[in-house]
Write a protein that holds these residues in place. Sequence first.
Motif, PDB file in Angstrom:
ATOM      1  N   ASP A 227      -5.698 -69.059  92.522  1.00  0.00           N
ATOM      2  CA  ASP A 227      -5.187 -67.699  92.057  1.00  0.00           C
ATOM      3  C   ASP A 227      -5.231 -66.667  93.103  1.00  0.00           C
ATOM      4  O   ASP A 227      -3.659 -66.218  93.413  1.00  0.00           O
ATOM      5  N   GLU A 228      -6.269 -66.512  93.893  1.00  0.00           N
ATOM      6  CA  GLU A 228      -6.101 -65.811  94.599  1.00  0.00           C
ATOM      7  C   GLU A 228      -5.697 -66.185  95.506  1.00  0.00           C
ATOM      8  O   GLU A 228      -4.604 -64.768  96.519  1.00  0.00           O
TER       9      GLU A 228
ATOM     10  N   GLU B  12      -1.383 -67.849  94.128  1.00  0.00           N
ATOM     11  CA  GLU B  12      -1.156 -67.634  92.987  1.00  0.00           C
ATOM     12  C   GLU B  12      -0.749 -68.581  91.896  1.00  0.00           C
ATOM     13  O   GLU B  12       0.153 -68.444  91.339  1.00  0.00           O
TER      14      GLU B  12
ATOM     15  N   VAL C  10     -11.699 -71.485 103.075  1.00  0.00           N
ATOM     16  CA  VAL C  10     -11.933 -70.468 103.517  1.00  0.00           C
ATOM     17  C   VAL C  10     -13.268 -69.010 102.475  1.00  0.00           C
ATOM     18  O   VAL C  10     -14.540 -69.231 102.323  1.00  0.00           O
ATOM     19  N   LEU C  11     -12.982 -69.124 101.748  1.00  0.00           N
ATOM     20  CA  LEU C  11     -12.815 -68.355 100.293  1.00  0.00           C
ATOM     21  C   LEU C  11     -14.024 -69.235  99.188  1.00  0.00           C
ATOM     22  O   LEU C  11     -15.180 -69.079  99.360  1.00  0.00           O
TER      23      LEU C  11
ATOM     24  N   ARG D 199     -17.179 -68.685 101.571  1.00  0.00           N
ATOM     25  CA  ARG D 199     -17.413 -67.020 100.498  1.00  0.00           C
ATOM     26  C   ARG D 199     -18.086 -67.416  99.164  1.00  0.00           C
ATOM     27  O   ARG D 199     -19.457 -67.059  99.062  1.00  0.00           O
TER      28      ARG D 199
ATOM     29  N   VAL E  33      -6.712 -74.386 104.134  1.00  0.00           N
ATOM     30  CA  VAL E  33      -7.881 -73.511 105.129  1.00  0.00           C
ATOM     31  C   VAL E  33      -8.374 -72.262 104.375  1.00  0.00           C
ATOM     32  O   VAL E  33      -9.233 -71.736 104.498  1.00  0.00           O
ATOM     33  N   SER E  34      -6.799 -71.237 103.826  1.00  0.00           N
ATOM     34  CA  SER E  34      -7.727 -70.141 103.229  1.00  0.00           C
ATOM     35  C   SER E  34      -8.449 -70.587 101.552  1.00  0.00           C
ATOM     36  O   SER E  34      -9.362 -69.859 101.883  1.00  0.00           O
TER      37      SER E  34
END
Lengths: 355, 83
Positions: B15-16, B19, B47-48, B51, B43-44
């Motif tokens: 979602d982040e 969306e 990365v999240l 984290r 990739v994003s």
Amino acid sequence: MRNDSEKPETLHGVGIRTVGAYLPEREVKNTDLEDVLLTRDDWIRENIGVEVRRMAAEDEWTSDLGAHALRDACARAGIDPAEVDLVVCGTYTPDNMAPPTAMLIIEKAGATGATGFDVNSGACPGGVFALDVGARYIASGAYRRVAVVMADVSTRTLDWKDVGPAVIFGDGAACYLLERCAPGTGIGTTLLRSDPSGYRTVWVPRQKRKRRDGTPRTSGFGDNFAQLDGAAVRSFAVGRVPDFVRELLAAAGHSTSDIDLFALHQANLHIVHGILEELGVPRDRTVTNVERYGNTSGASVPLVLREALDLGRLSPGDLVVLAAFGSGLSMGATVVRWCGPEDFAATAGTAGGVR
Amino acid sequence: MSRDAILDTLREILDEVAEVPADRVTLDAGFTDDLELDSLAIVSVFVLVQRRFGVDVPNEDADTLTTVRAAVDYLEQRDAAAV
């Protein structure tokens, strides 16, 4: 009617006497971006080819970058900026919507007495579109010395939550200093094309964007945000620019093997290499800077020329193709017989232009 | 961490980043084919993932995780191995 332009039949040519350059001091590496964006250094290197880009300081705007580039071009030519007759600023990131950024460049660079205006030809294509505008004033005899300043602060158009554009662009400026040159040398056949069906492929639309908490998100240009469809840009650039360059060369009576240097817009390292591959041109006949500066919009092509000159890769008599493409979607290309000092000296005693 | 908790966290991440509506994030959904993420967005996502889950996901592992189920299985195993 197509707006193809053959070189005008005049008693003099239009030469690029020097190319000025300015890159802001601040370097932003991919690893720095990892702190603010959900991305990875290795992905950017492999897919975009950028390793580091420059970013304008808080108090630096397009006119500051452009004024530095204009002064640099004049210093290289050994002239005072006050001897420039016309300043054409190619930009899509003006300091203010009005007056033109060229006004502030004239003031900051000390080009006192020059007339000026901006040309917004959609960011990246400007490296040829704005050059063509400036060249026509020399060709017509209206002005004797024209500075075409390509300057943008593209990083100010970014939404730092939108990774796509944020990993690509960098800030920078360059300046073509144009003067009369010997007939048969300088800027030759130029072609320009626009296809508005790709209007939204790479653009800076006005949009209301909000954070999760409902507060507005803004760029350095308020509600304007750079946005692009990377796959569509790549398809356009690698799919259409090579044929466009072939068309240019055919119109100019040259073949790709005649060309000593291809100065291509630095959209993305793989796009540059893809265009060369399609043209069957080895990579040693180009110079790239996207690795170190990112995509500097309209400044990228003159920055390639500047670097080629500094590297000794561009000499008087060489044939150079300049090709700039992007937002519009537009493409511009020109073939230049590079001038040496003797090509400019040959016209030094001729009558001045109409001011 | 339970499989449901892992899936919930993946839904938040998707979602982040893009969306993606939570109901589309099923175990059988493919990141590219079904959720329509491009390589930049994937990739994003990872990365999240690194984290949020506090695990290092090497590129060679991330490249094989093409569906939500593969990602949940992988994170479940990594979670178990860390205990």
